[in-house]
Design a protein around this motif. Structure first.
Motif, PDB file in Angstrom:
ATOM      1  N   TRP A  79     -13.996 -27.834  19.068  1.00 40.38           N
ATOM      2  CA  TRP A  79     -13.002 -27.731  20.044  1.00 40.38           C
ATOM      3  C   TRP A  79     -13.173 -28.711  21.224  1.00 40.38           C
ATOM      4  O   TRP A  79     -14.112 -29.311  21.134  1.00 40.38           O
ATOM      5  CB  TRP A  79     -13.276 -26.239  20.836  1.00 40.38           C
ATOM      6  CG  TRP A  79     -12.860 -25.188  20.254  1.00 40.38           C
ATOM      7  CD1 TRP A  79     -11.530 -24.467  20.151  1.00 40.38           C
ATOM      8  CD2 TRP A  79     -13.772 -24.427  19.470  1.00 40.38           C
ATOM      9  NE1 TRP A  79     -11.923 -23.402  19.408  1.00 40.38           N
ATOM     10  CE2 TRP A  79     -13.031 -23.257  18.798  1.00 40.38           C
ATOM     11  CE3 TRP A  79     -15.214 -24.553  19.171  1.00 40.38           C
ATOM     12  CZ2 TRP A  79     -13.750 -22.357  18.091  1.00 40.38           C
ATOM     13  CZ3 TRP A  79     -15.554 -23.540  18.199  1.00 40.38           C
ATOM     14  CH2 TRP A  79     -14.935 -22.558  17.767  1.00 40.38           C
ATOM     15  N   HIS A  80     -12.126 -29.090  21.704  1.00 38.13           N
ATOM     16  CA  HIS A  80     -12.076 -30.174  22.834  1.00 38.13           C
ATOM     17  C   HIS A  80     -12.662 -29.665  24.097  1.00 38.13           C
ATOM     18  O   HIS A  80     -12.751 -28.435  24.266  1.00 38.13           O
ATOM     19  CB  HIS A  80     -10.635 -30.775  23.075  1.00 38.13           C
ATOM     20  CG  HIS A  80      -9.866 -31.454  21.911  1.00 38.13           C
ATOM     21  ND1 HIS A  80     -10.473 -32.853  21.559  1.00 38.13           N
ATOM     22  CD2 HIS A  80      -8.902 -30.732  20.982  1.00 38.13           C
ATOM     23  CE1 HIS A  80      -9.729 -33.041  20.462  1.00 38.13           C
ATOM     24  NE2 HIS A  80      -8.748 -32.153  20.222  1.00 38.13           N
ATOM     25  N   ALA A  81     -13.178 -30.262  24.807  1.00 39.30           N
ATOM     26  CA  ALA A  81     -14.062 -29.928  26.132  1.00 39.30           C
ATOM     27  C   ALA A  81     -13.182 -29.218  27.136  1.00 39.30           C
ATOM     28  O   ALA A  81     -13.464 -28.187  27.483  1.00 39.30           O
ATOM     29  CB  ALA A  81     -14.438 -31.244  26.660  1.00 39.30           C
ATOM     30  N   TYR A  82     -11.959 -29.619  27.417  1.00 35.91           N
ATOM     31  CA  TYR A  82     -10.889 -28.837  28.288  1.00 35.91           C
ATOM     32  C   TYR A  82      -9.539 -29.037  27.872  1.00 35.91           C
ATOM     33  O   TYR A  82      -9.091 -29.911  27.092  1.00 35.91           O
ATOM     34  CB  TYR A  82     -10.855 -29.685  29.610  1.00 35.91           C
ATOM     35  CG  TYR A  82     -12.266 -29.637  30.301  1.00 35.91           C
ATOM     36  CD1 TYR A  82     -12.489 -28.582  31.122  1.00 35.91           C
ATOM     37  CD2 TYR A  82     -13.067 -30.628  30.199  1.00 35.91           C
ATOM     38  CE1 TYR A  82     -13.737 -28.423  31.925  1.00 35.91           C
ATOM     39  CE2 TYR A  82     -14.555 -30.511  31.028  1.00 35.91           C
ATOM     40  CZ  TYR A  82     -14.844 -29.444  31.871  1.00 35.91           C
ATOM     41  OH  TYR A  82     -15.839 -29.323  32.381  1.00 35.91           O
ATOM     42  N   TYR A  83      -8.914 -27.496  27.921  1.00 28.70           N
ATOM     43  CA  TYR A  83      -7.516 -27.313  27.660  1.00 28.70           C
ATOM     44  C   TYR A  83      -6.711 -27.258  28.878  1.00 28.70           C
ATOM     45  O   TYR A  83      -7.383 -26.445  29.851  1.00 28.70           O
ATOM     46  CB  TYR A  83      -7.671 -26.321  26.783  1.00 28.70           C
ATOM     47  CG  TYR A  83      -7.730 -26.713  25.301  1.00 28.70           C
ATOM     48  CD1 TYR A  83      -7.309 -27.026  24.277  1.00 28.70           C
ATOM     49  CD2 TYR A  83      -9.374 -26.303  25.153  1.00 28.70           C
ATOM     50  CE1 TYR A  83      -7.679 -27.166  23.012  1.00 28.70           C
ATOM     51  CE2 TYR A  83      -9.809 -26.665  24.170  1.00 28.70           C
ATOM     52  CZ  TYR A  83      -9.188 -27.089  22.870  1.00 28.70           C
ATOM     53  OH  TYR A  83      -9.631 -27.401  21.775  1.00 28.70           O
ATOM     54  N   ALA A  84      -5.735 -27.814  29.207  1.00 24.41           N
ATOM     55  CA  ALA A  84      -4.763 -27.257  30.558  1.00 24.41           C
ATOM     56  C   ALA A  84      -4.287 -26.020  30.207  1.00 24.41           C
ATOM     57  O   ALA A  84      -4.166 -25.396  29.149  1.00 24.41           O
ATOM     58  CB  ALA A  84      -3.705 -28.540  30.418  1.00 24.41           C
TER      59      ALA A  84
END
Length: 344
Positions: A79-84
């Motif tokens: 997964w990416h580190a941060y999601y908006a």
């Protein structure tokens, strides 16, 4: 309905339920749980919050959180580190500790519900995530801190991250055994990482300014017994502001309730529930009427910048902060079926 944890002087069962309901109110229709309304989400703290929901018996909401991870997992297992807040990628790097933590969460959910069908549904997601993490090991067995999707700009490992990863690998291995899909390679990898945490501090990028590097080896079981006691004693004077909480960093009078609760988890993990309870009692200053918790408070020191305590970050009350308190209360009181996730 399962019992709700409570701890005298720290939190009542009704207050803990209010905190859990606050966390559930943050959850979006997609299942994602942001830090606060309109805020972003990172998969590690998202899992921690899902575990807190399970502690309070909000199992449906916890399952929706894990399904969101299943739906957003990349093909390589990461997964990416941060999601908006709208679900778009806010920070693209792929953090190995962030990716591994789903194993801890799904094992906690299994222990909370004994729902084999749900665990079987999430098993491929867990397996891909841990295999992704192990694909990024260096020659010494430690996983890189993070990579970008198409490059490897960093070549170092982190102590806190490694301690958390080895615990996630052990949780994943226990889940694998329960589902008759044994993964002894995960245990071997965890053992190698734990040995490095205990004996090879030079293997990690120095982050000793941060409290997490002090207590995480104990919180995650990488250090136990006398080694754990010595480590916790060694950092007490550096990170503890007596009666207030744990400094996030050693050189600032900035107390964070999440670090205070996680440090309580570390003391609980080594059997010192008295100190753990004292630490959690100090988080009462951070508690808000809606059950959420202020992220941090900066306290004045002689010659310091502030004449009175101030909130920092200003007006921020985060999901992961409240979740850490809930998990620590459960670990101390041993109320739920999953309460010994960190306490052996």
């Amino acid at each position: 309905m399962s019992a709700i944890p409570e701890l005298e002087g720290v939190i009542t069962a009704d207050e803990l339920r209010t905190t859990a309901e606050h966390l559930a109110s943050l959850q979006l229709d997609t299942g994602m749980i942001p830090w606060f309304p309109g805020g972003h989400c990172d998969p590690w703290n998202h899992v921690e919050t899902a575990m807190a929901l399970d502690v309070a018996g909000l199992h449906t909401e916890a399952e929706r959180a894990y399904i969101w991870l299943q739906d957003t997992q990349r093909a390589d297992g990461s997964w990416h580190a941060y999601y908006a807040n709208d679900g778009s990628v806010e920070e693209s790097k792929l953090d190995t500790n962030v990716c591994a933590y789903i194993a801890t969460g799904v094992w906690h959910h299994w222990r909370s519900t004994w729902d084999r069908g749900f665990a079987e549904n999430l098993w491929p997601t867990v397996m891909k995530a841990l295999d992704f993490v192990l694909s990024l090991r260096r020659d010494d067995g430690l996983a890189l801190w993070a990579i970008e999707a198409n490059e490897r700009p960093w070549n170092y490992a982190l102590l806190t991250g490694t301690a958390s990863i080895q615990h996630a690998l052990r949780c994943g291995a226990q889940l694998a055994e329960a589902l008759n899909e044994p993964r002894p390679d995960w245990v071997r990898a965890a053992d190698e990482m734990a040995l490095a945490v205990r004996t090879k501090p030079e293997s990690f990028e120095p982050k000793t300014r941060w409290a997490m590097d002090w207590y995480y080896p104990v919180l995650t079981g990488a250090m136990t017994g006398d080694d754990a006691k010595k480590r916790m004693a060694s950092g007490w004077d550096t990170f503890v502001m007596e009666g207030l909480g744990i400094r996030c960093v050693s050189d600032e009078p900035w107390v964070t309730a999440s670090e205070t609760a996680e440090c309580a988890l570390a003391f609980a993990a080594m059997g010192d529930t008295s100190t753990a309870t004292d630490l959690l009692q100090w988080t009462r200053t951070h508690r808000r009427d809606d059950g959420s918790y202020w992220t941090g408070i900066v306290y004045p020191v002689e010659g310091g910048k502030h004449d009175a305590p101030v909130l920092f970050p200003f007006d921020e009350h985060t999901s992961y902060t409240a979740a850490a308190v809930v998990l620590a209360v459960d670990a101390i009181t041993r109320t739920t079926q999953a309460s010994n996730l960190f306490v052996a």
